[in-house]
Design a protein around this motif. Structure first.
Motif, PDB file in Angstrom:
ATOM      1  N   UNK A 275       0.829  -1.199   0.000  1.00  0.00           N
ATOM      2  CA  UNK A 275       0.000   0.000   0.000  1.00  0.00           C
ATOM      3  C   UNK A 275       0.864   1.249   0.000  1.00  0.00           C
ATOM      4  N   UNK A 276       1.950   1.222   0.752  1.00  0.00           N
ATOM      5  CA  UNK A 276       2.848   2.367   0.797  1.00  0.00           C
ATOM      6  C   UNK A 276       3.483   2.588  -0.576  1.00  0.00           C
ATOM      7  N   UNK A 277       3.871   1.521  -1.246  1.00  0.00           N
ATOM      8  CA  UNK A 277       4.442   1.659  -2.593  1.00  0.00           C
ATOM      9  C   UNK A 277       3.450   2.349  -3.524  1.00  0.00           C
ATOM     10  N   UNK A 278       2.203   1.902  -3.462  1.00  0.00           N
ATOM     11  CA  UNK A 278       1.186   2.501  -4.322  1.00  0.00           C
ATOM     12  C   UNK A 278       0.964   3.973  -3.976  1.00  0.00           C
ATOM     13  N   UNK A 279       1.040   4.298  -2.694  1.00  0.00           N
ATOM     14  CA  UNK A 279       0.837   5.679  -2.277  1.00  0.00           C
ATOM     15  C   UNK A 279       1.987   6.570  -2.734  1.00  0.00           C
ATOM     16  N   UNK A 280       3.191   6.024  -2.766  1.00  0.00           N
ATOM     17  CA  UNK A 280       4.342   6.784  -3.261  1.00  0.00           C
ATOM     18  C   UNK A 280       4.167   7.088  -4.747  1.00  0.00           C
ATOM     19  N   UNK A 281       3.749   6.078  -5.506  1.00  0.00           N
ATOM     20  CA  UNK A 281       3.524   6.277  -6.939  1.00  0.00           C
ATOM     21  C   UNK A 281       2.395   7.277  -7.161  1.00  0.00           C
ATOM     22  N   UNK A 282       1.342   7.166  -6.378  1.00  0.00           N
ATOM     23  CA  UNK A 282       0.220   8.095  -6.501  1.00  0.00           C
ATOM     24  C   UNK A 282       0.653   9.516  -6.169  1.00  0.00           C
ATOM     25  N   UNK A 283       1.530   9.667  -5.183  1.00  0.00           N
ATOM     26  CA  UNK A 283       2.011  10.995  -4.811  1.00  0.00           C
ATOM     27  C   UNK A 283       2.832  11.611  -5.936  1.00  0.00           C
ATOM     28  N   UNK A 284       3.704  10.808  -6.527  1.00  0.00           N
ATOM     29  CA  UNK A 284       4.517  11.312  -7.644  1.00  0.00           C
ATOM     30  C   UNK A 284       3.634  11.663  -8.838  1.00  0.00           C
ATOM     31  N   UNK A 285       2.639  10.832  -9.088  1.00  0.00           N
ATOM     32  CA  UNK A 285       1.711  11.092 -10.186  1.00  0.00           C
ATOM     33  C   UNK A 285       0.962  12.392  -9.961  1.00  0.00           C
ATOM     34  N   UNK A 286       0.526  12.608  -8.733  1.00  0.00           N
ATOM     35  CA  UNK A 286      -0.197  13.840  -8.397  1.00  0.00           C
ATOM     36  C   UNK A 286       0.687  15.066  -8.577  1.00  0.00           C
ATOM     37  N   UNK A 287       1.938  14.964  -8.185  1.00  0.00           N
ATOM     38  CA  UNK A 287       2.860  16.090  -8.342  1.00  0.00           C
ATOM     39  C   UNK A 287       3.027  16.460  -9.806  1.00  0.00           C
ATOM     40  N   UNK A 288       3.072  15.446 -10.665  1.00  0.00           N
ATOM     41  CA  UNK A 288       3.274  15.691 -12.097  1.00  0.00           C
ATOM     42  C   UNK A 288       2.066  16.334 -12.762  1.00  0.00           C
ATOM     43  N   UNK A 289       0.968  16.406 -12.049  1.00  0.00           N
ATOM     44  CA  UNK A 289      -0.191  17.112 -12.586  1.00  0.00           C
ATOM     45  C   UNK A 289      -0.006  18.625 -12.510  1.00  0.00           C
ATOM     46  N   UNK A 290       0.917  19.068 -11.635  1.00  0.00           N
ATOM     47  CA  UNK A 290       1.061  20.509 -11.426  1.00  0.00           C
ATOM     48  C   UNK A 290       2.468  21.043 -11.651  1.00  0.00           C
ATOM     49  N   UNK A 291       3.463  20.165 -11.640  1.00  0.00           N
ATOM     50  CA  UNK A 291       4.839  20.628 -11.814  1.00  0.00           C
ATOM     51  C   UNK A 291       5.560  19.734 -12.811  1.00  0.00           C
ATOM     52  N   UNK A 292       6.604  20.250 -13.477  1.00  0.00           N
ATOM     53  CA  UNK A 292       7.379  19.414 -14.404  1.00  0.00           C
ATOM     54  C   UNK A 292       8.216  18.389 -13.656  1.00  0.00           C
ATOM     55  N   UNK A 293       8.688  17.393 -14.381  1.00  0.00           N
ATOM     56  CA  UNK A 293       9.450  16.312 -13.762  1.00  0.00           C
ATOM     57  C   UNK A 293      10.694  16.827 -13.049  1.00  0.00           C
ATOM     58  N   UNK A 294      11.306  17.887 -13.591  1.00  0.00           N
ATOM     59  CA  UNK A 294      12.523  18.410 -12.980  1.00  0.00           C
ATOM     60  C   UNK A 294      12.284  18.923 -11.559  1.00  0.00           C
ATOM     61  N   UNK A 295      11.045  19.272 -11.251  1.00  0.00           N
ATOM     62  CA  UNK A 295      10.725  19.817  -9.931  1.00  0.00           C
ATOM     63  C   UNK A 295      10.323  18.736  -8.933  1.00  0.00           C
ATOM     64  N   UNK A 296      10.210  17.502  -9.405  1.00  0.00           N
ATOM     65  CA  UNK A 296       9.825  16.406  -8.522  1.00  0.00           C
ATOM     66  C   UNK A 296      11.076  15.808  -7.897  1.00  0.00           C
ATOM     67  N   UNK A 297      11.136  15.844  -6.579  1.00  0.00           N
ATOM     68  CA  UNK A 297      12.270  15.296  -5.840  1.00  0.00           C
ATOM     69  C   UNK A 297      11.773  14.201  -4.899  1.00  0.00           C
ATOM     70  N   UNK A 298      12.719  13.425  -4.384  1.00  0.00           N
ATOM     71  CA  UNK A 298      12.343  12.402  -3.414  1.00  0.00           C
ATOM     72  C   UNK A 298      11.678  13.025  -2.197  1.00  0.00           C
ATOM     73  N   UNK A 299      12.213  14.160  -1.748  1.00  0.00           N
ATOM     74  CA  UNK A 299      11.633  14.822  -0.578  1.00  0.00           C
ATOM     75  C   UNK A 299      10.212  15.304  -0.879  1.00  0.00           C
TER      76      UNK A 299
END
Length: 214
Positions: A20-44
Motif C-alpha cells: 500500500x505504501x508503494x502505491x501511495x508513493x507512486x500516486x504521490x509522484x503522479x499527483x505532483x506531475x499534474x502541477x509541476x514538471x518532472x525536474x521539480x519532482x524530488x524524493x523529498x
C-alpha cells in the motif's frame, strides 16, 4: 521566532500492507506531475506528498528514476483504459476516430505525465545497466494501448473502410503521428495548427477509403 514545518504524519501500515505504501508513493509522484514538471519532482517532495519520511521511500524504490518508471507503468495502464472507453459509433471508423481523439485528449490533459511516459525530463534508461528481465518488461510498455489502435484499424479493414494490409504496422505509424502531433502542440501551442489536421492525419496513416475518409 522561526517555526520548523514538520513532515506530514502518516499512519503506519498494518502487517501485510507494505504494498500500500508503494502505491501511495507512486500516486504521490503522479499527483505532483499534474502541477509541476518532472525536474521539480524530488524524493523529498514525493515523500511530503505521500505523508512519509523520505528514507521510507527506499524500502520500495532505489531512487527517483525507479519511482518514475512505476509512474510510467501506471500512466500507460490508464491510457489503455481511456482508449478502451472511447465510445463506438455506427461504423468502425467512428470508433477509430474517437480512440485517436481520446489519445490526444489524454496527452493534452496530462502534459507532464505524458512527457515522462516517453522518457522526457528523466533518465528513462536508469542509472545502471538494466537486467534482461527489465529490458523485456520495458519492451512491453504501451503494448496494451497499442493493441487498442490495432483492433480499431482491423475493424475498419473488415468493414471495408481501410485498405490497410498490415494493421499492426499502420497502428504503430498512427501512434507515431498522434505522439508527434500531441508533442508539437505542447511545445508550440501558439502555432496556427489547422483544425482539420487531426482528421487528415488519421485518414492518411490508417489508409481510410471511400466515405470513411471524408
Amino acid at each position: 521566532m522561526n517555526v520548523v514545518q514538520a513532515e506530514p504524519i502518516r499512519s503506519r501500515n498494518a502487517r501485510g500492507e507494505g504494498n500500500r505504501l508503494r502505491d501511495e508513493i507512486v500516486a504521490a509522484a503522479t499527483s505532483l506531475l499534474q502541477s509541476v514538471p518532472a525536474q521539480a519532482v524530488t524524493l523529498r517532495a514525493v515523500a511530503r506528498a505521500a505523508g512519509i519520511a523520505a528514507p521510507s521511500i527506499y524500502r520500495h524504490f532505489a531512487d527517483l528514476d525507479a519511482i518514475f518508471r512505476a509512474v510510467v507503468d501506471l500512466a500507460f495502464d490508464e491510457l489503455e483504459v481511456v482508449l478502451r472507453a472511447a465510445p463506438a459509433g455506427q461504423r468502425p471508423v467512428d470508433r477509430l476516430r474517437t480512440v485517436c481523439a481520446a489519445y490526444l485528449s489524454f496527452a493534452r490533459e496530462h502534459p507532464q505525465r505524458y512527457r515522462v511516459m516517453f522518457g522526457v525530463d528523466w533518465n528513462a534508461s536508469g542509472t545502471m545497466a538494466p537486467s534482461a528481465e527489465e529490458l523485456d518488461a520495458r519492451a512491453m510498455i504501451g503494448q496494451d494501448a497499442l493493441a487498442v489502435l490495432i483492433a480499431a484499424i482491423t475493424e475498419c479493414v473488415e468493414a471495408g473502410e481501410s485498405s490497410s494490409v498490415d494493421p499492426s504496422a499502420d497502428a504503430i505509424a498512427l501512434w507515431v503521428g498522434l505522439h508527434g502531433l500531441s508533442t508539437l502542440r505542447q511545445t508550440a501551442p501558439s502555432f496556427p495548427w489547422p483544425s482539420e489536421l487531426e482528421g487528415a492525419l488519421v485518414t492518411s496513416l490508417t489508409r481510410l477509403t471511400g466515405a470513411a475518409a471524408q
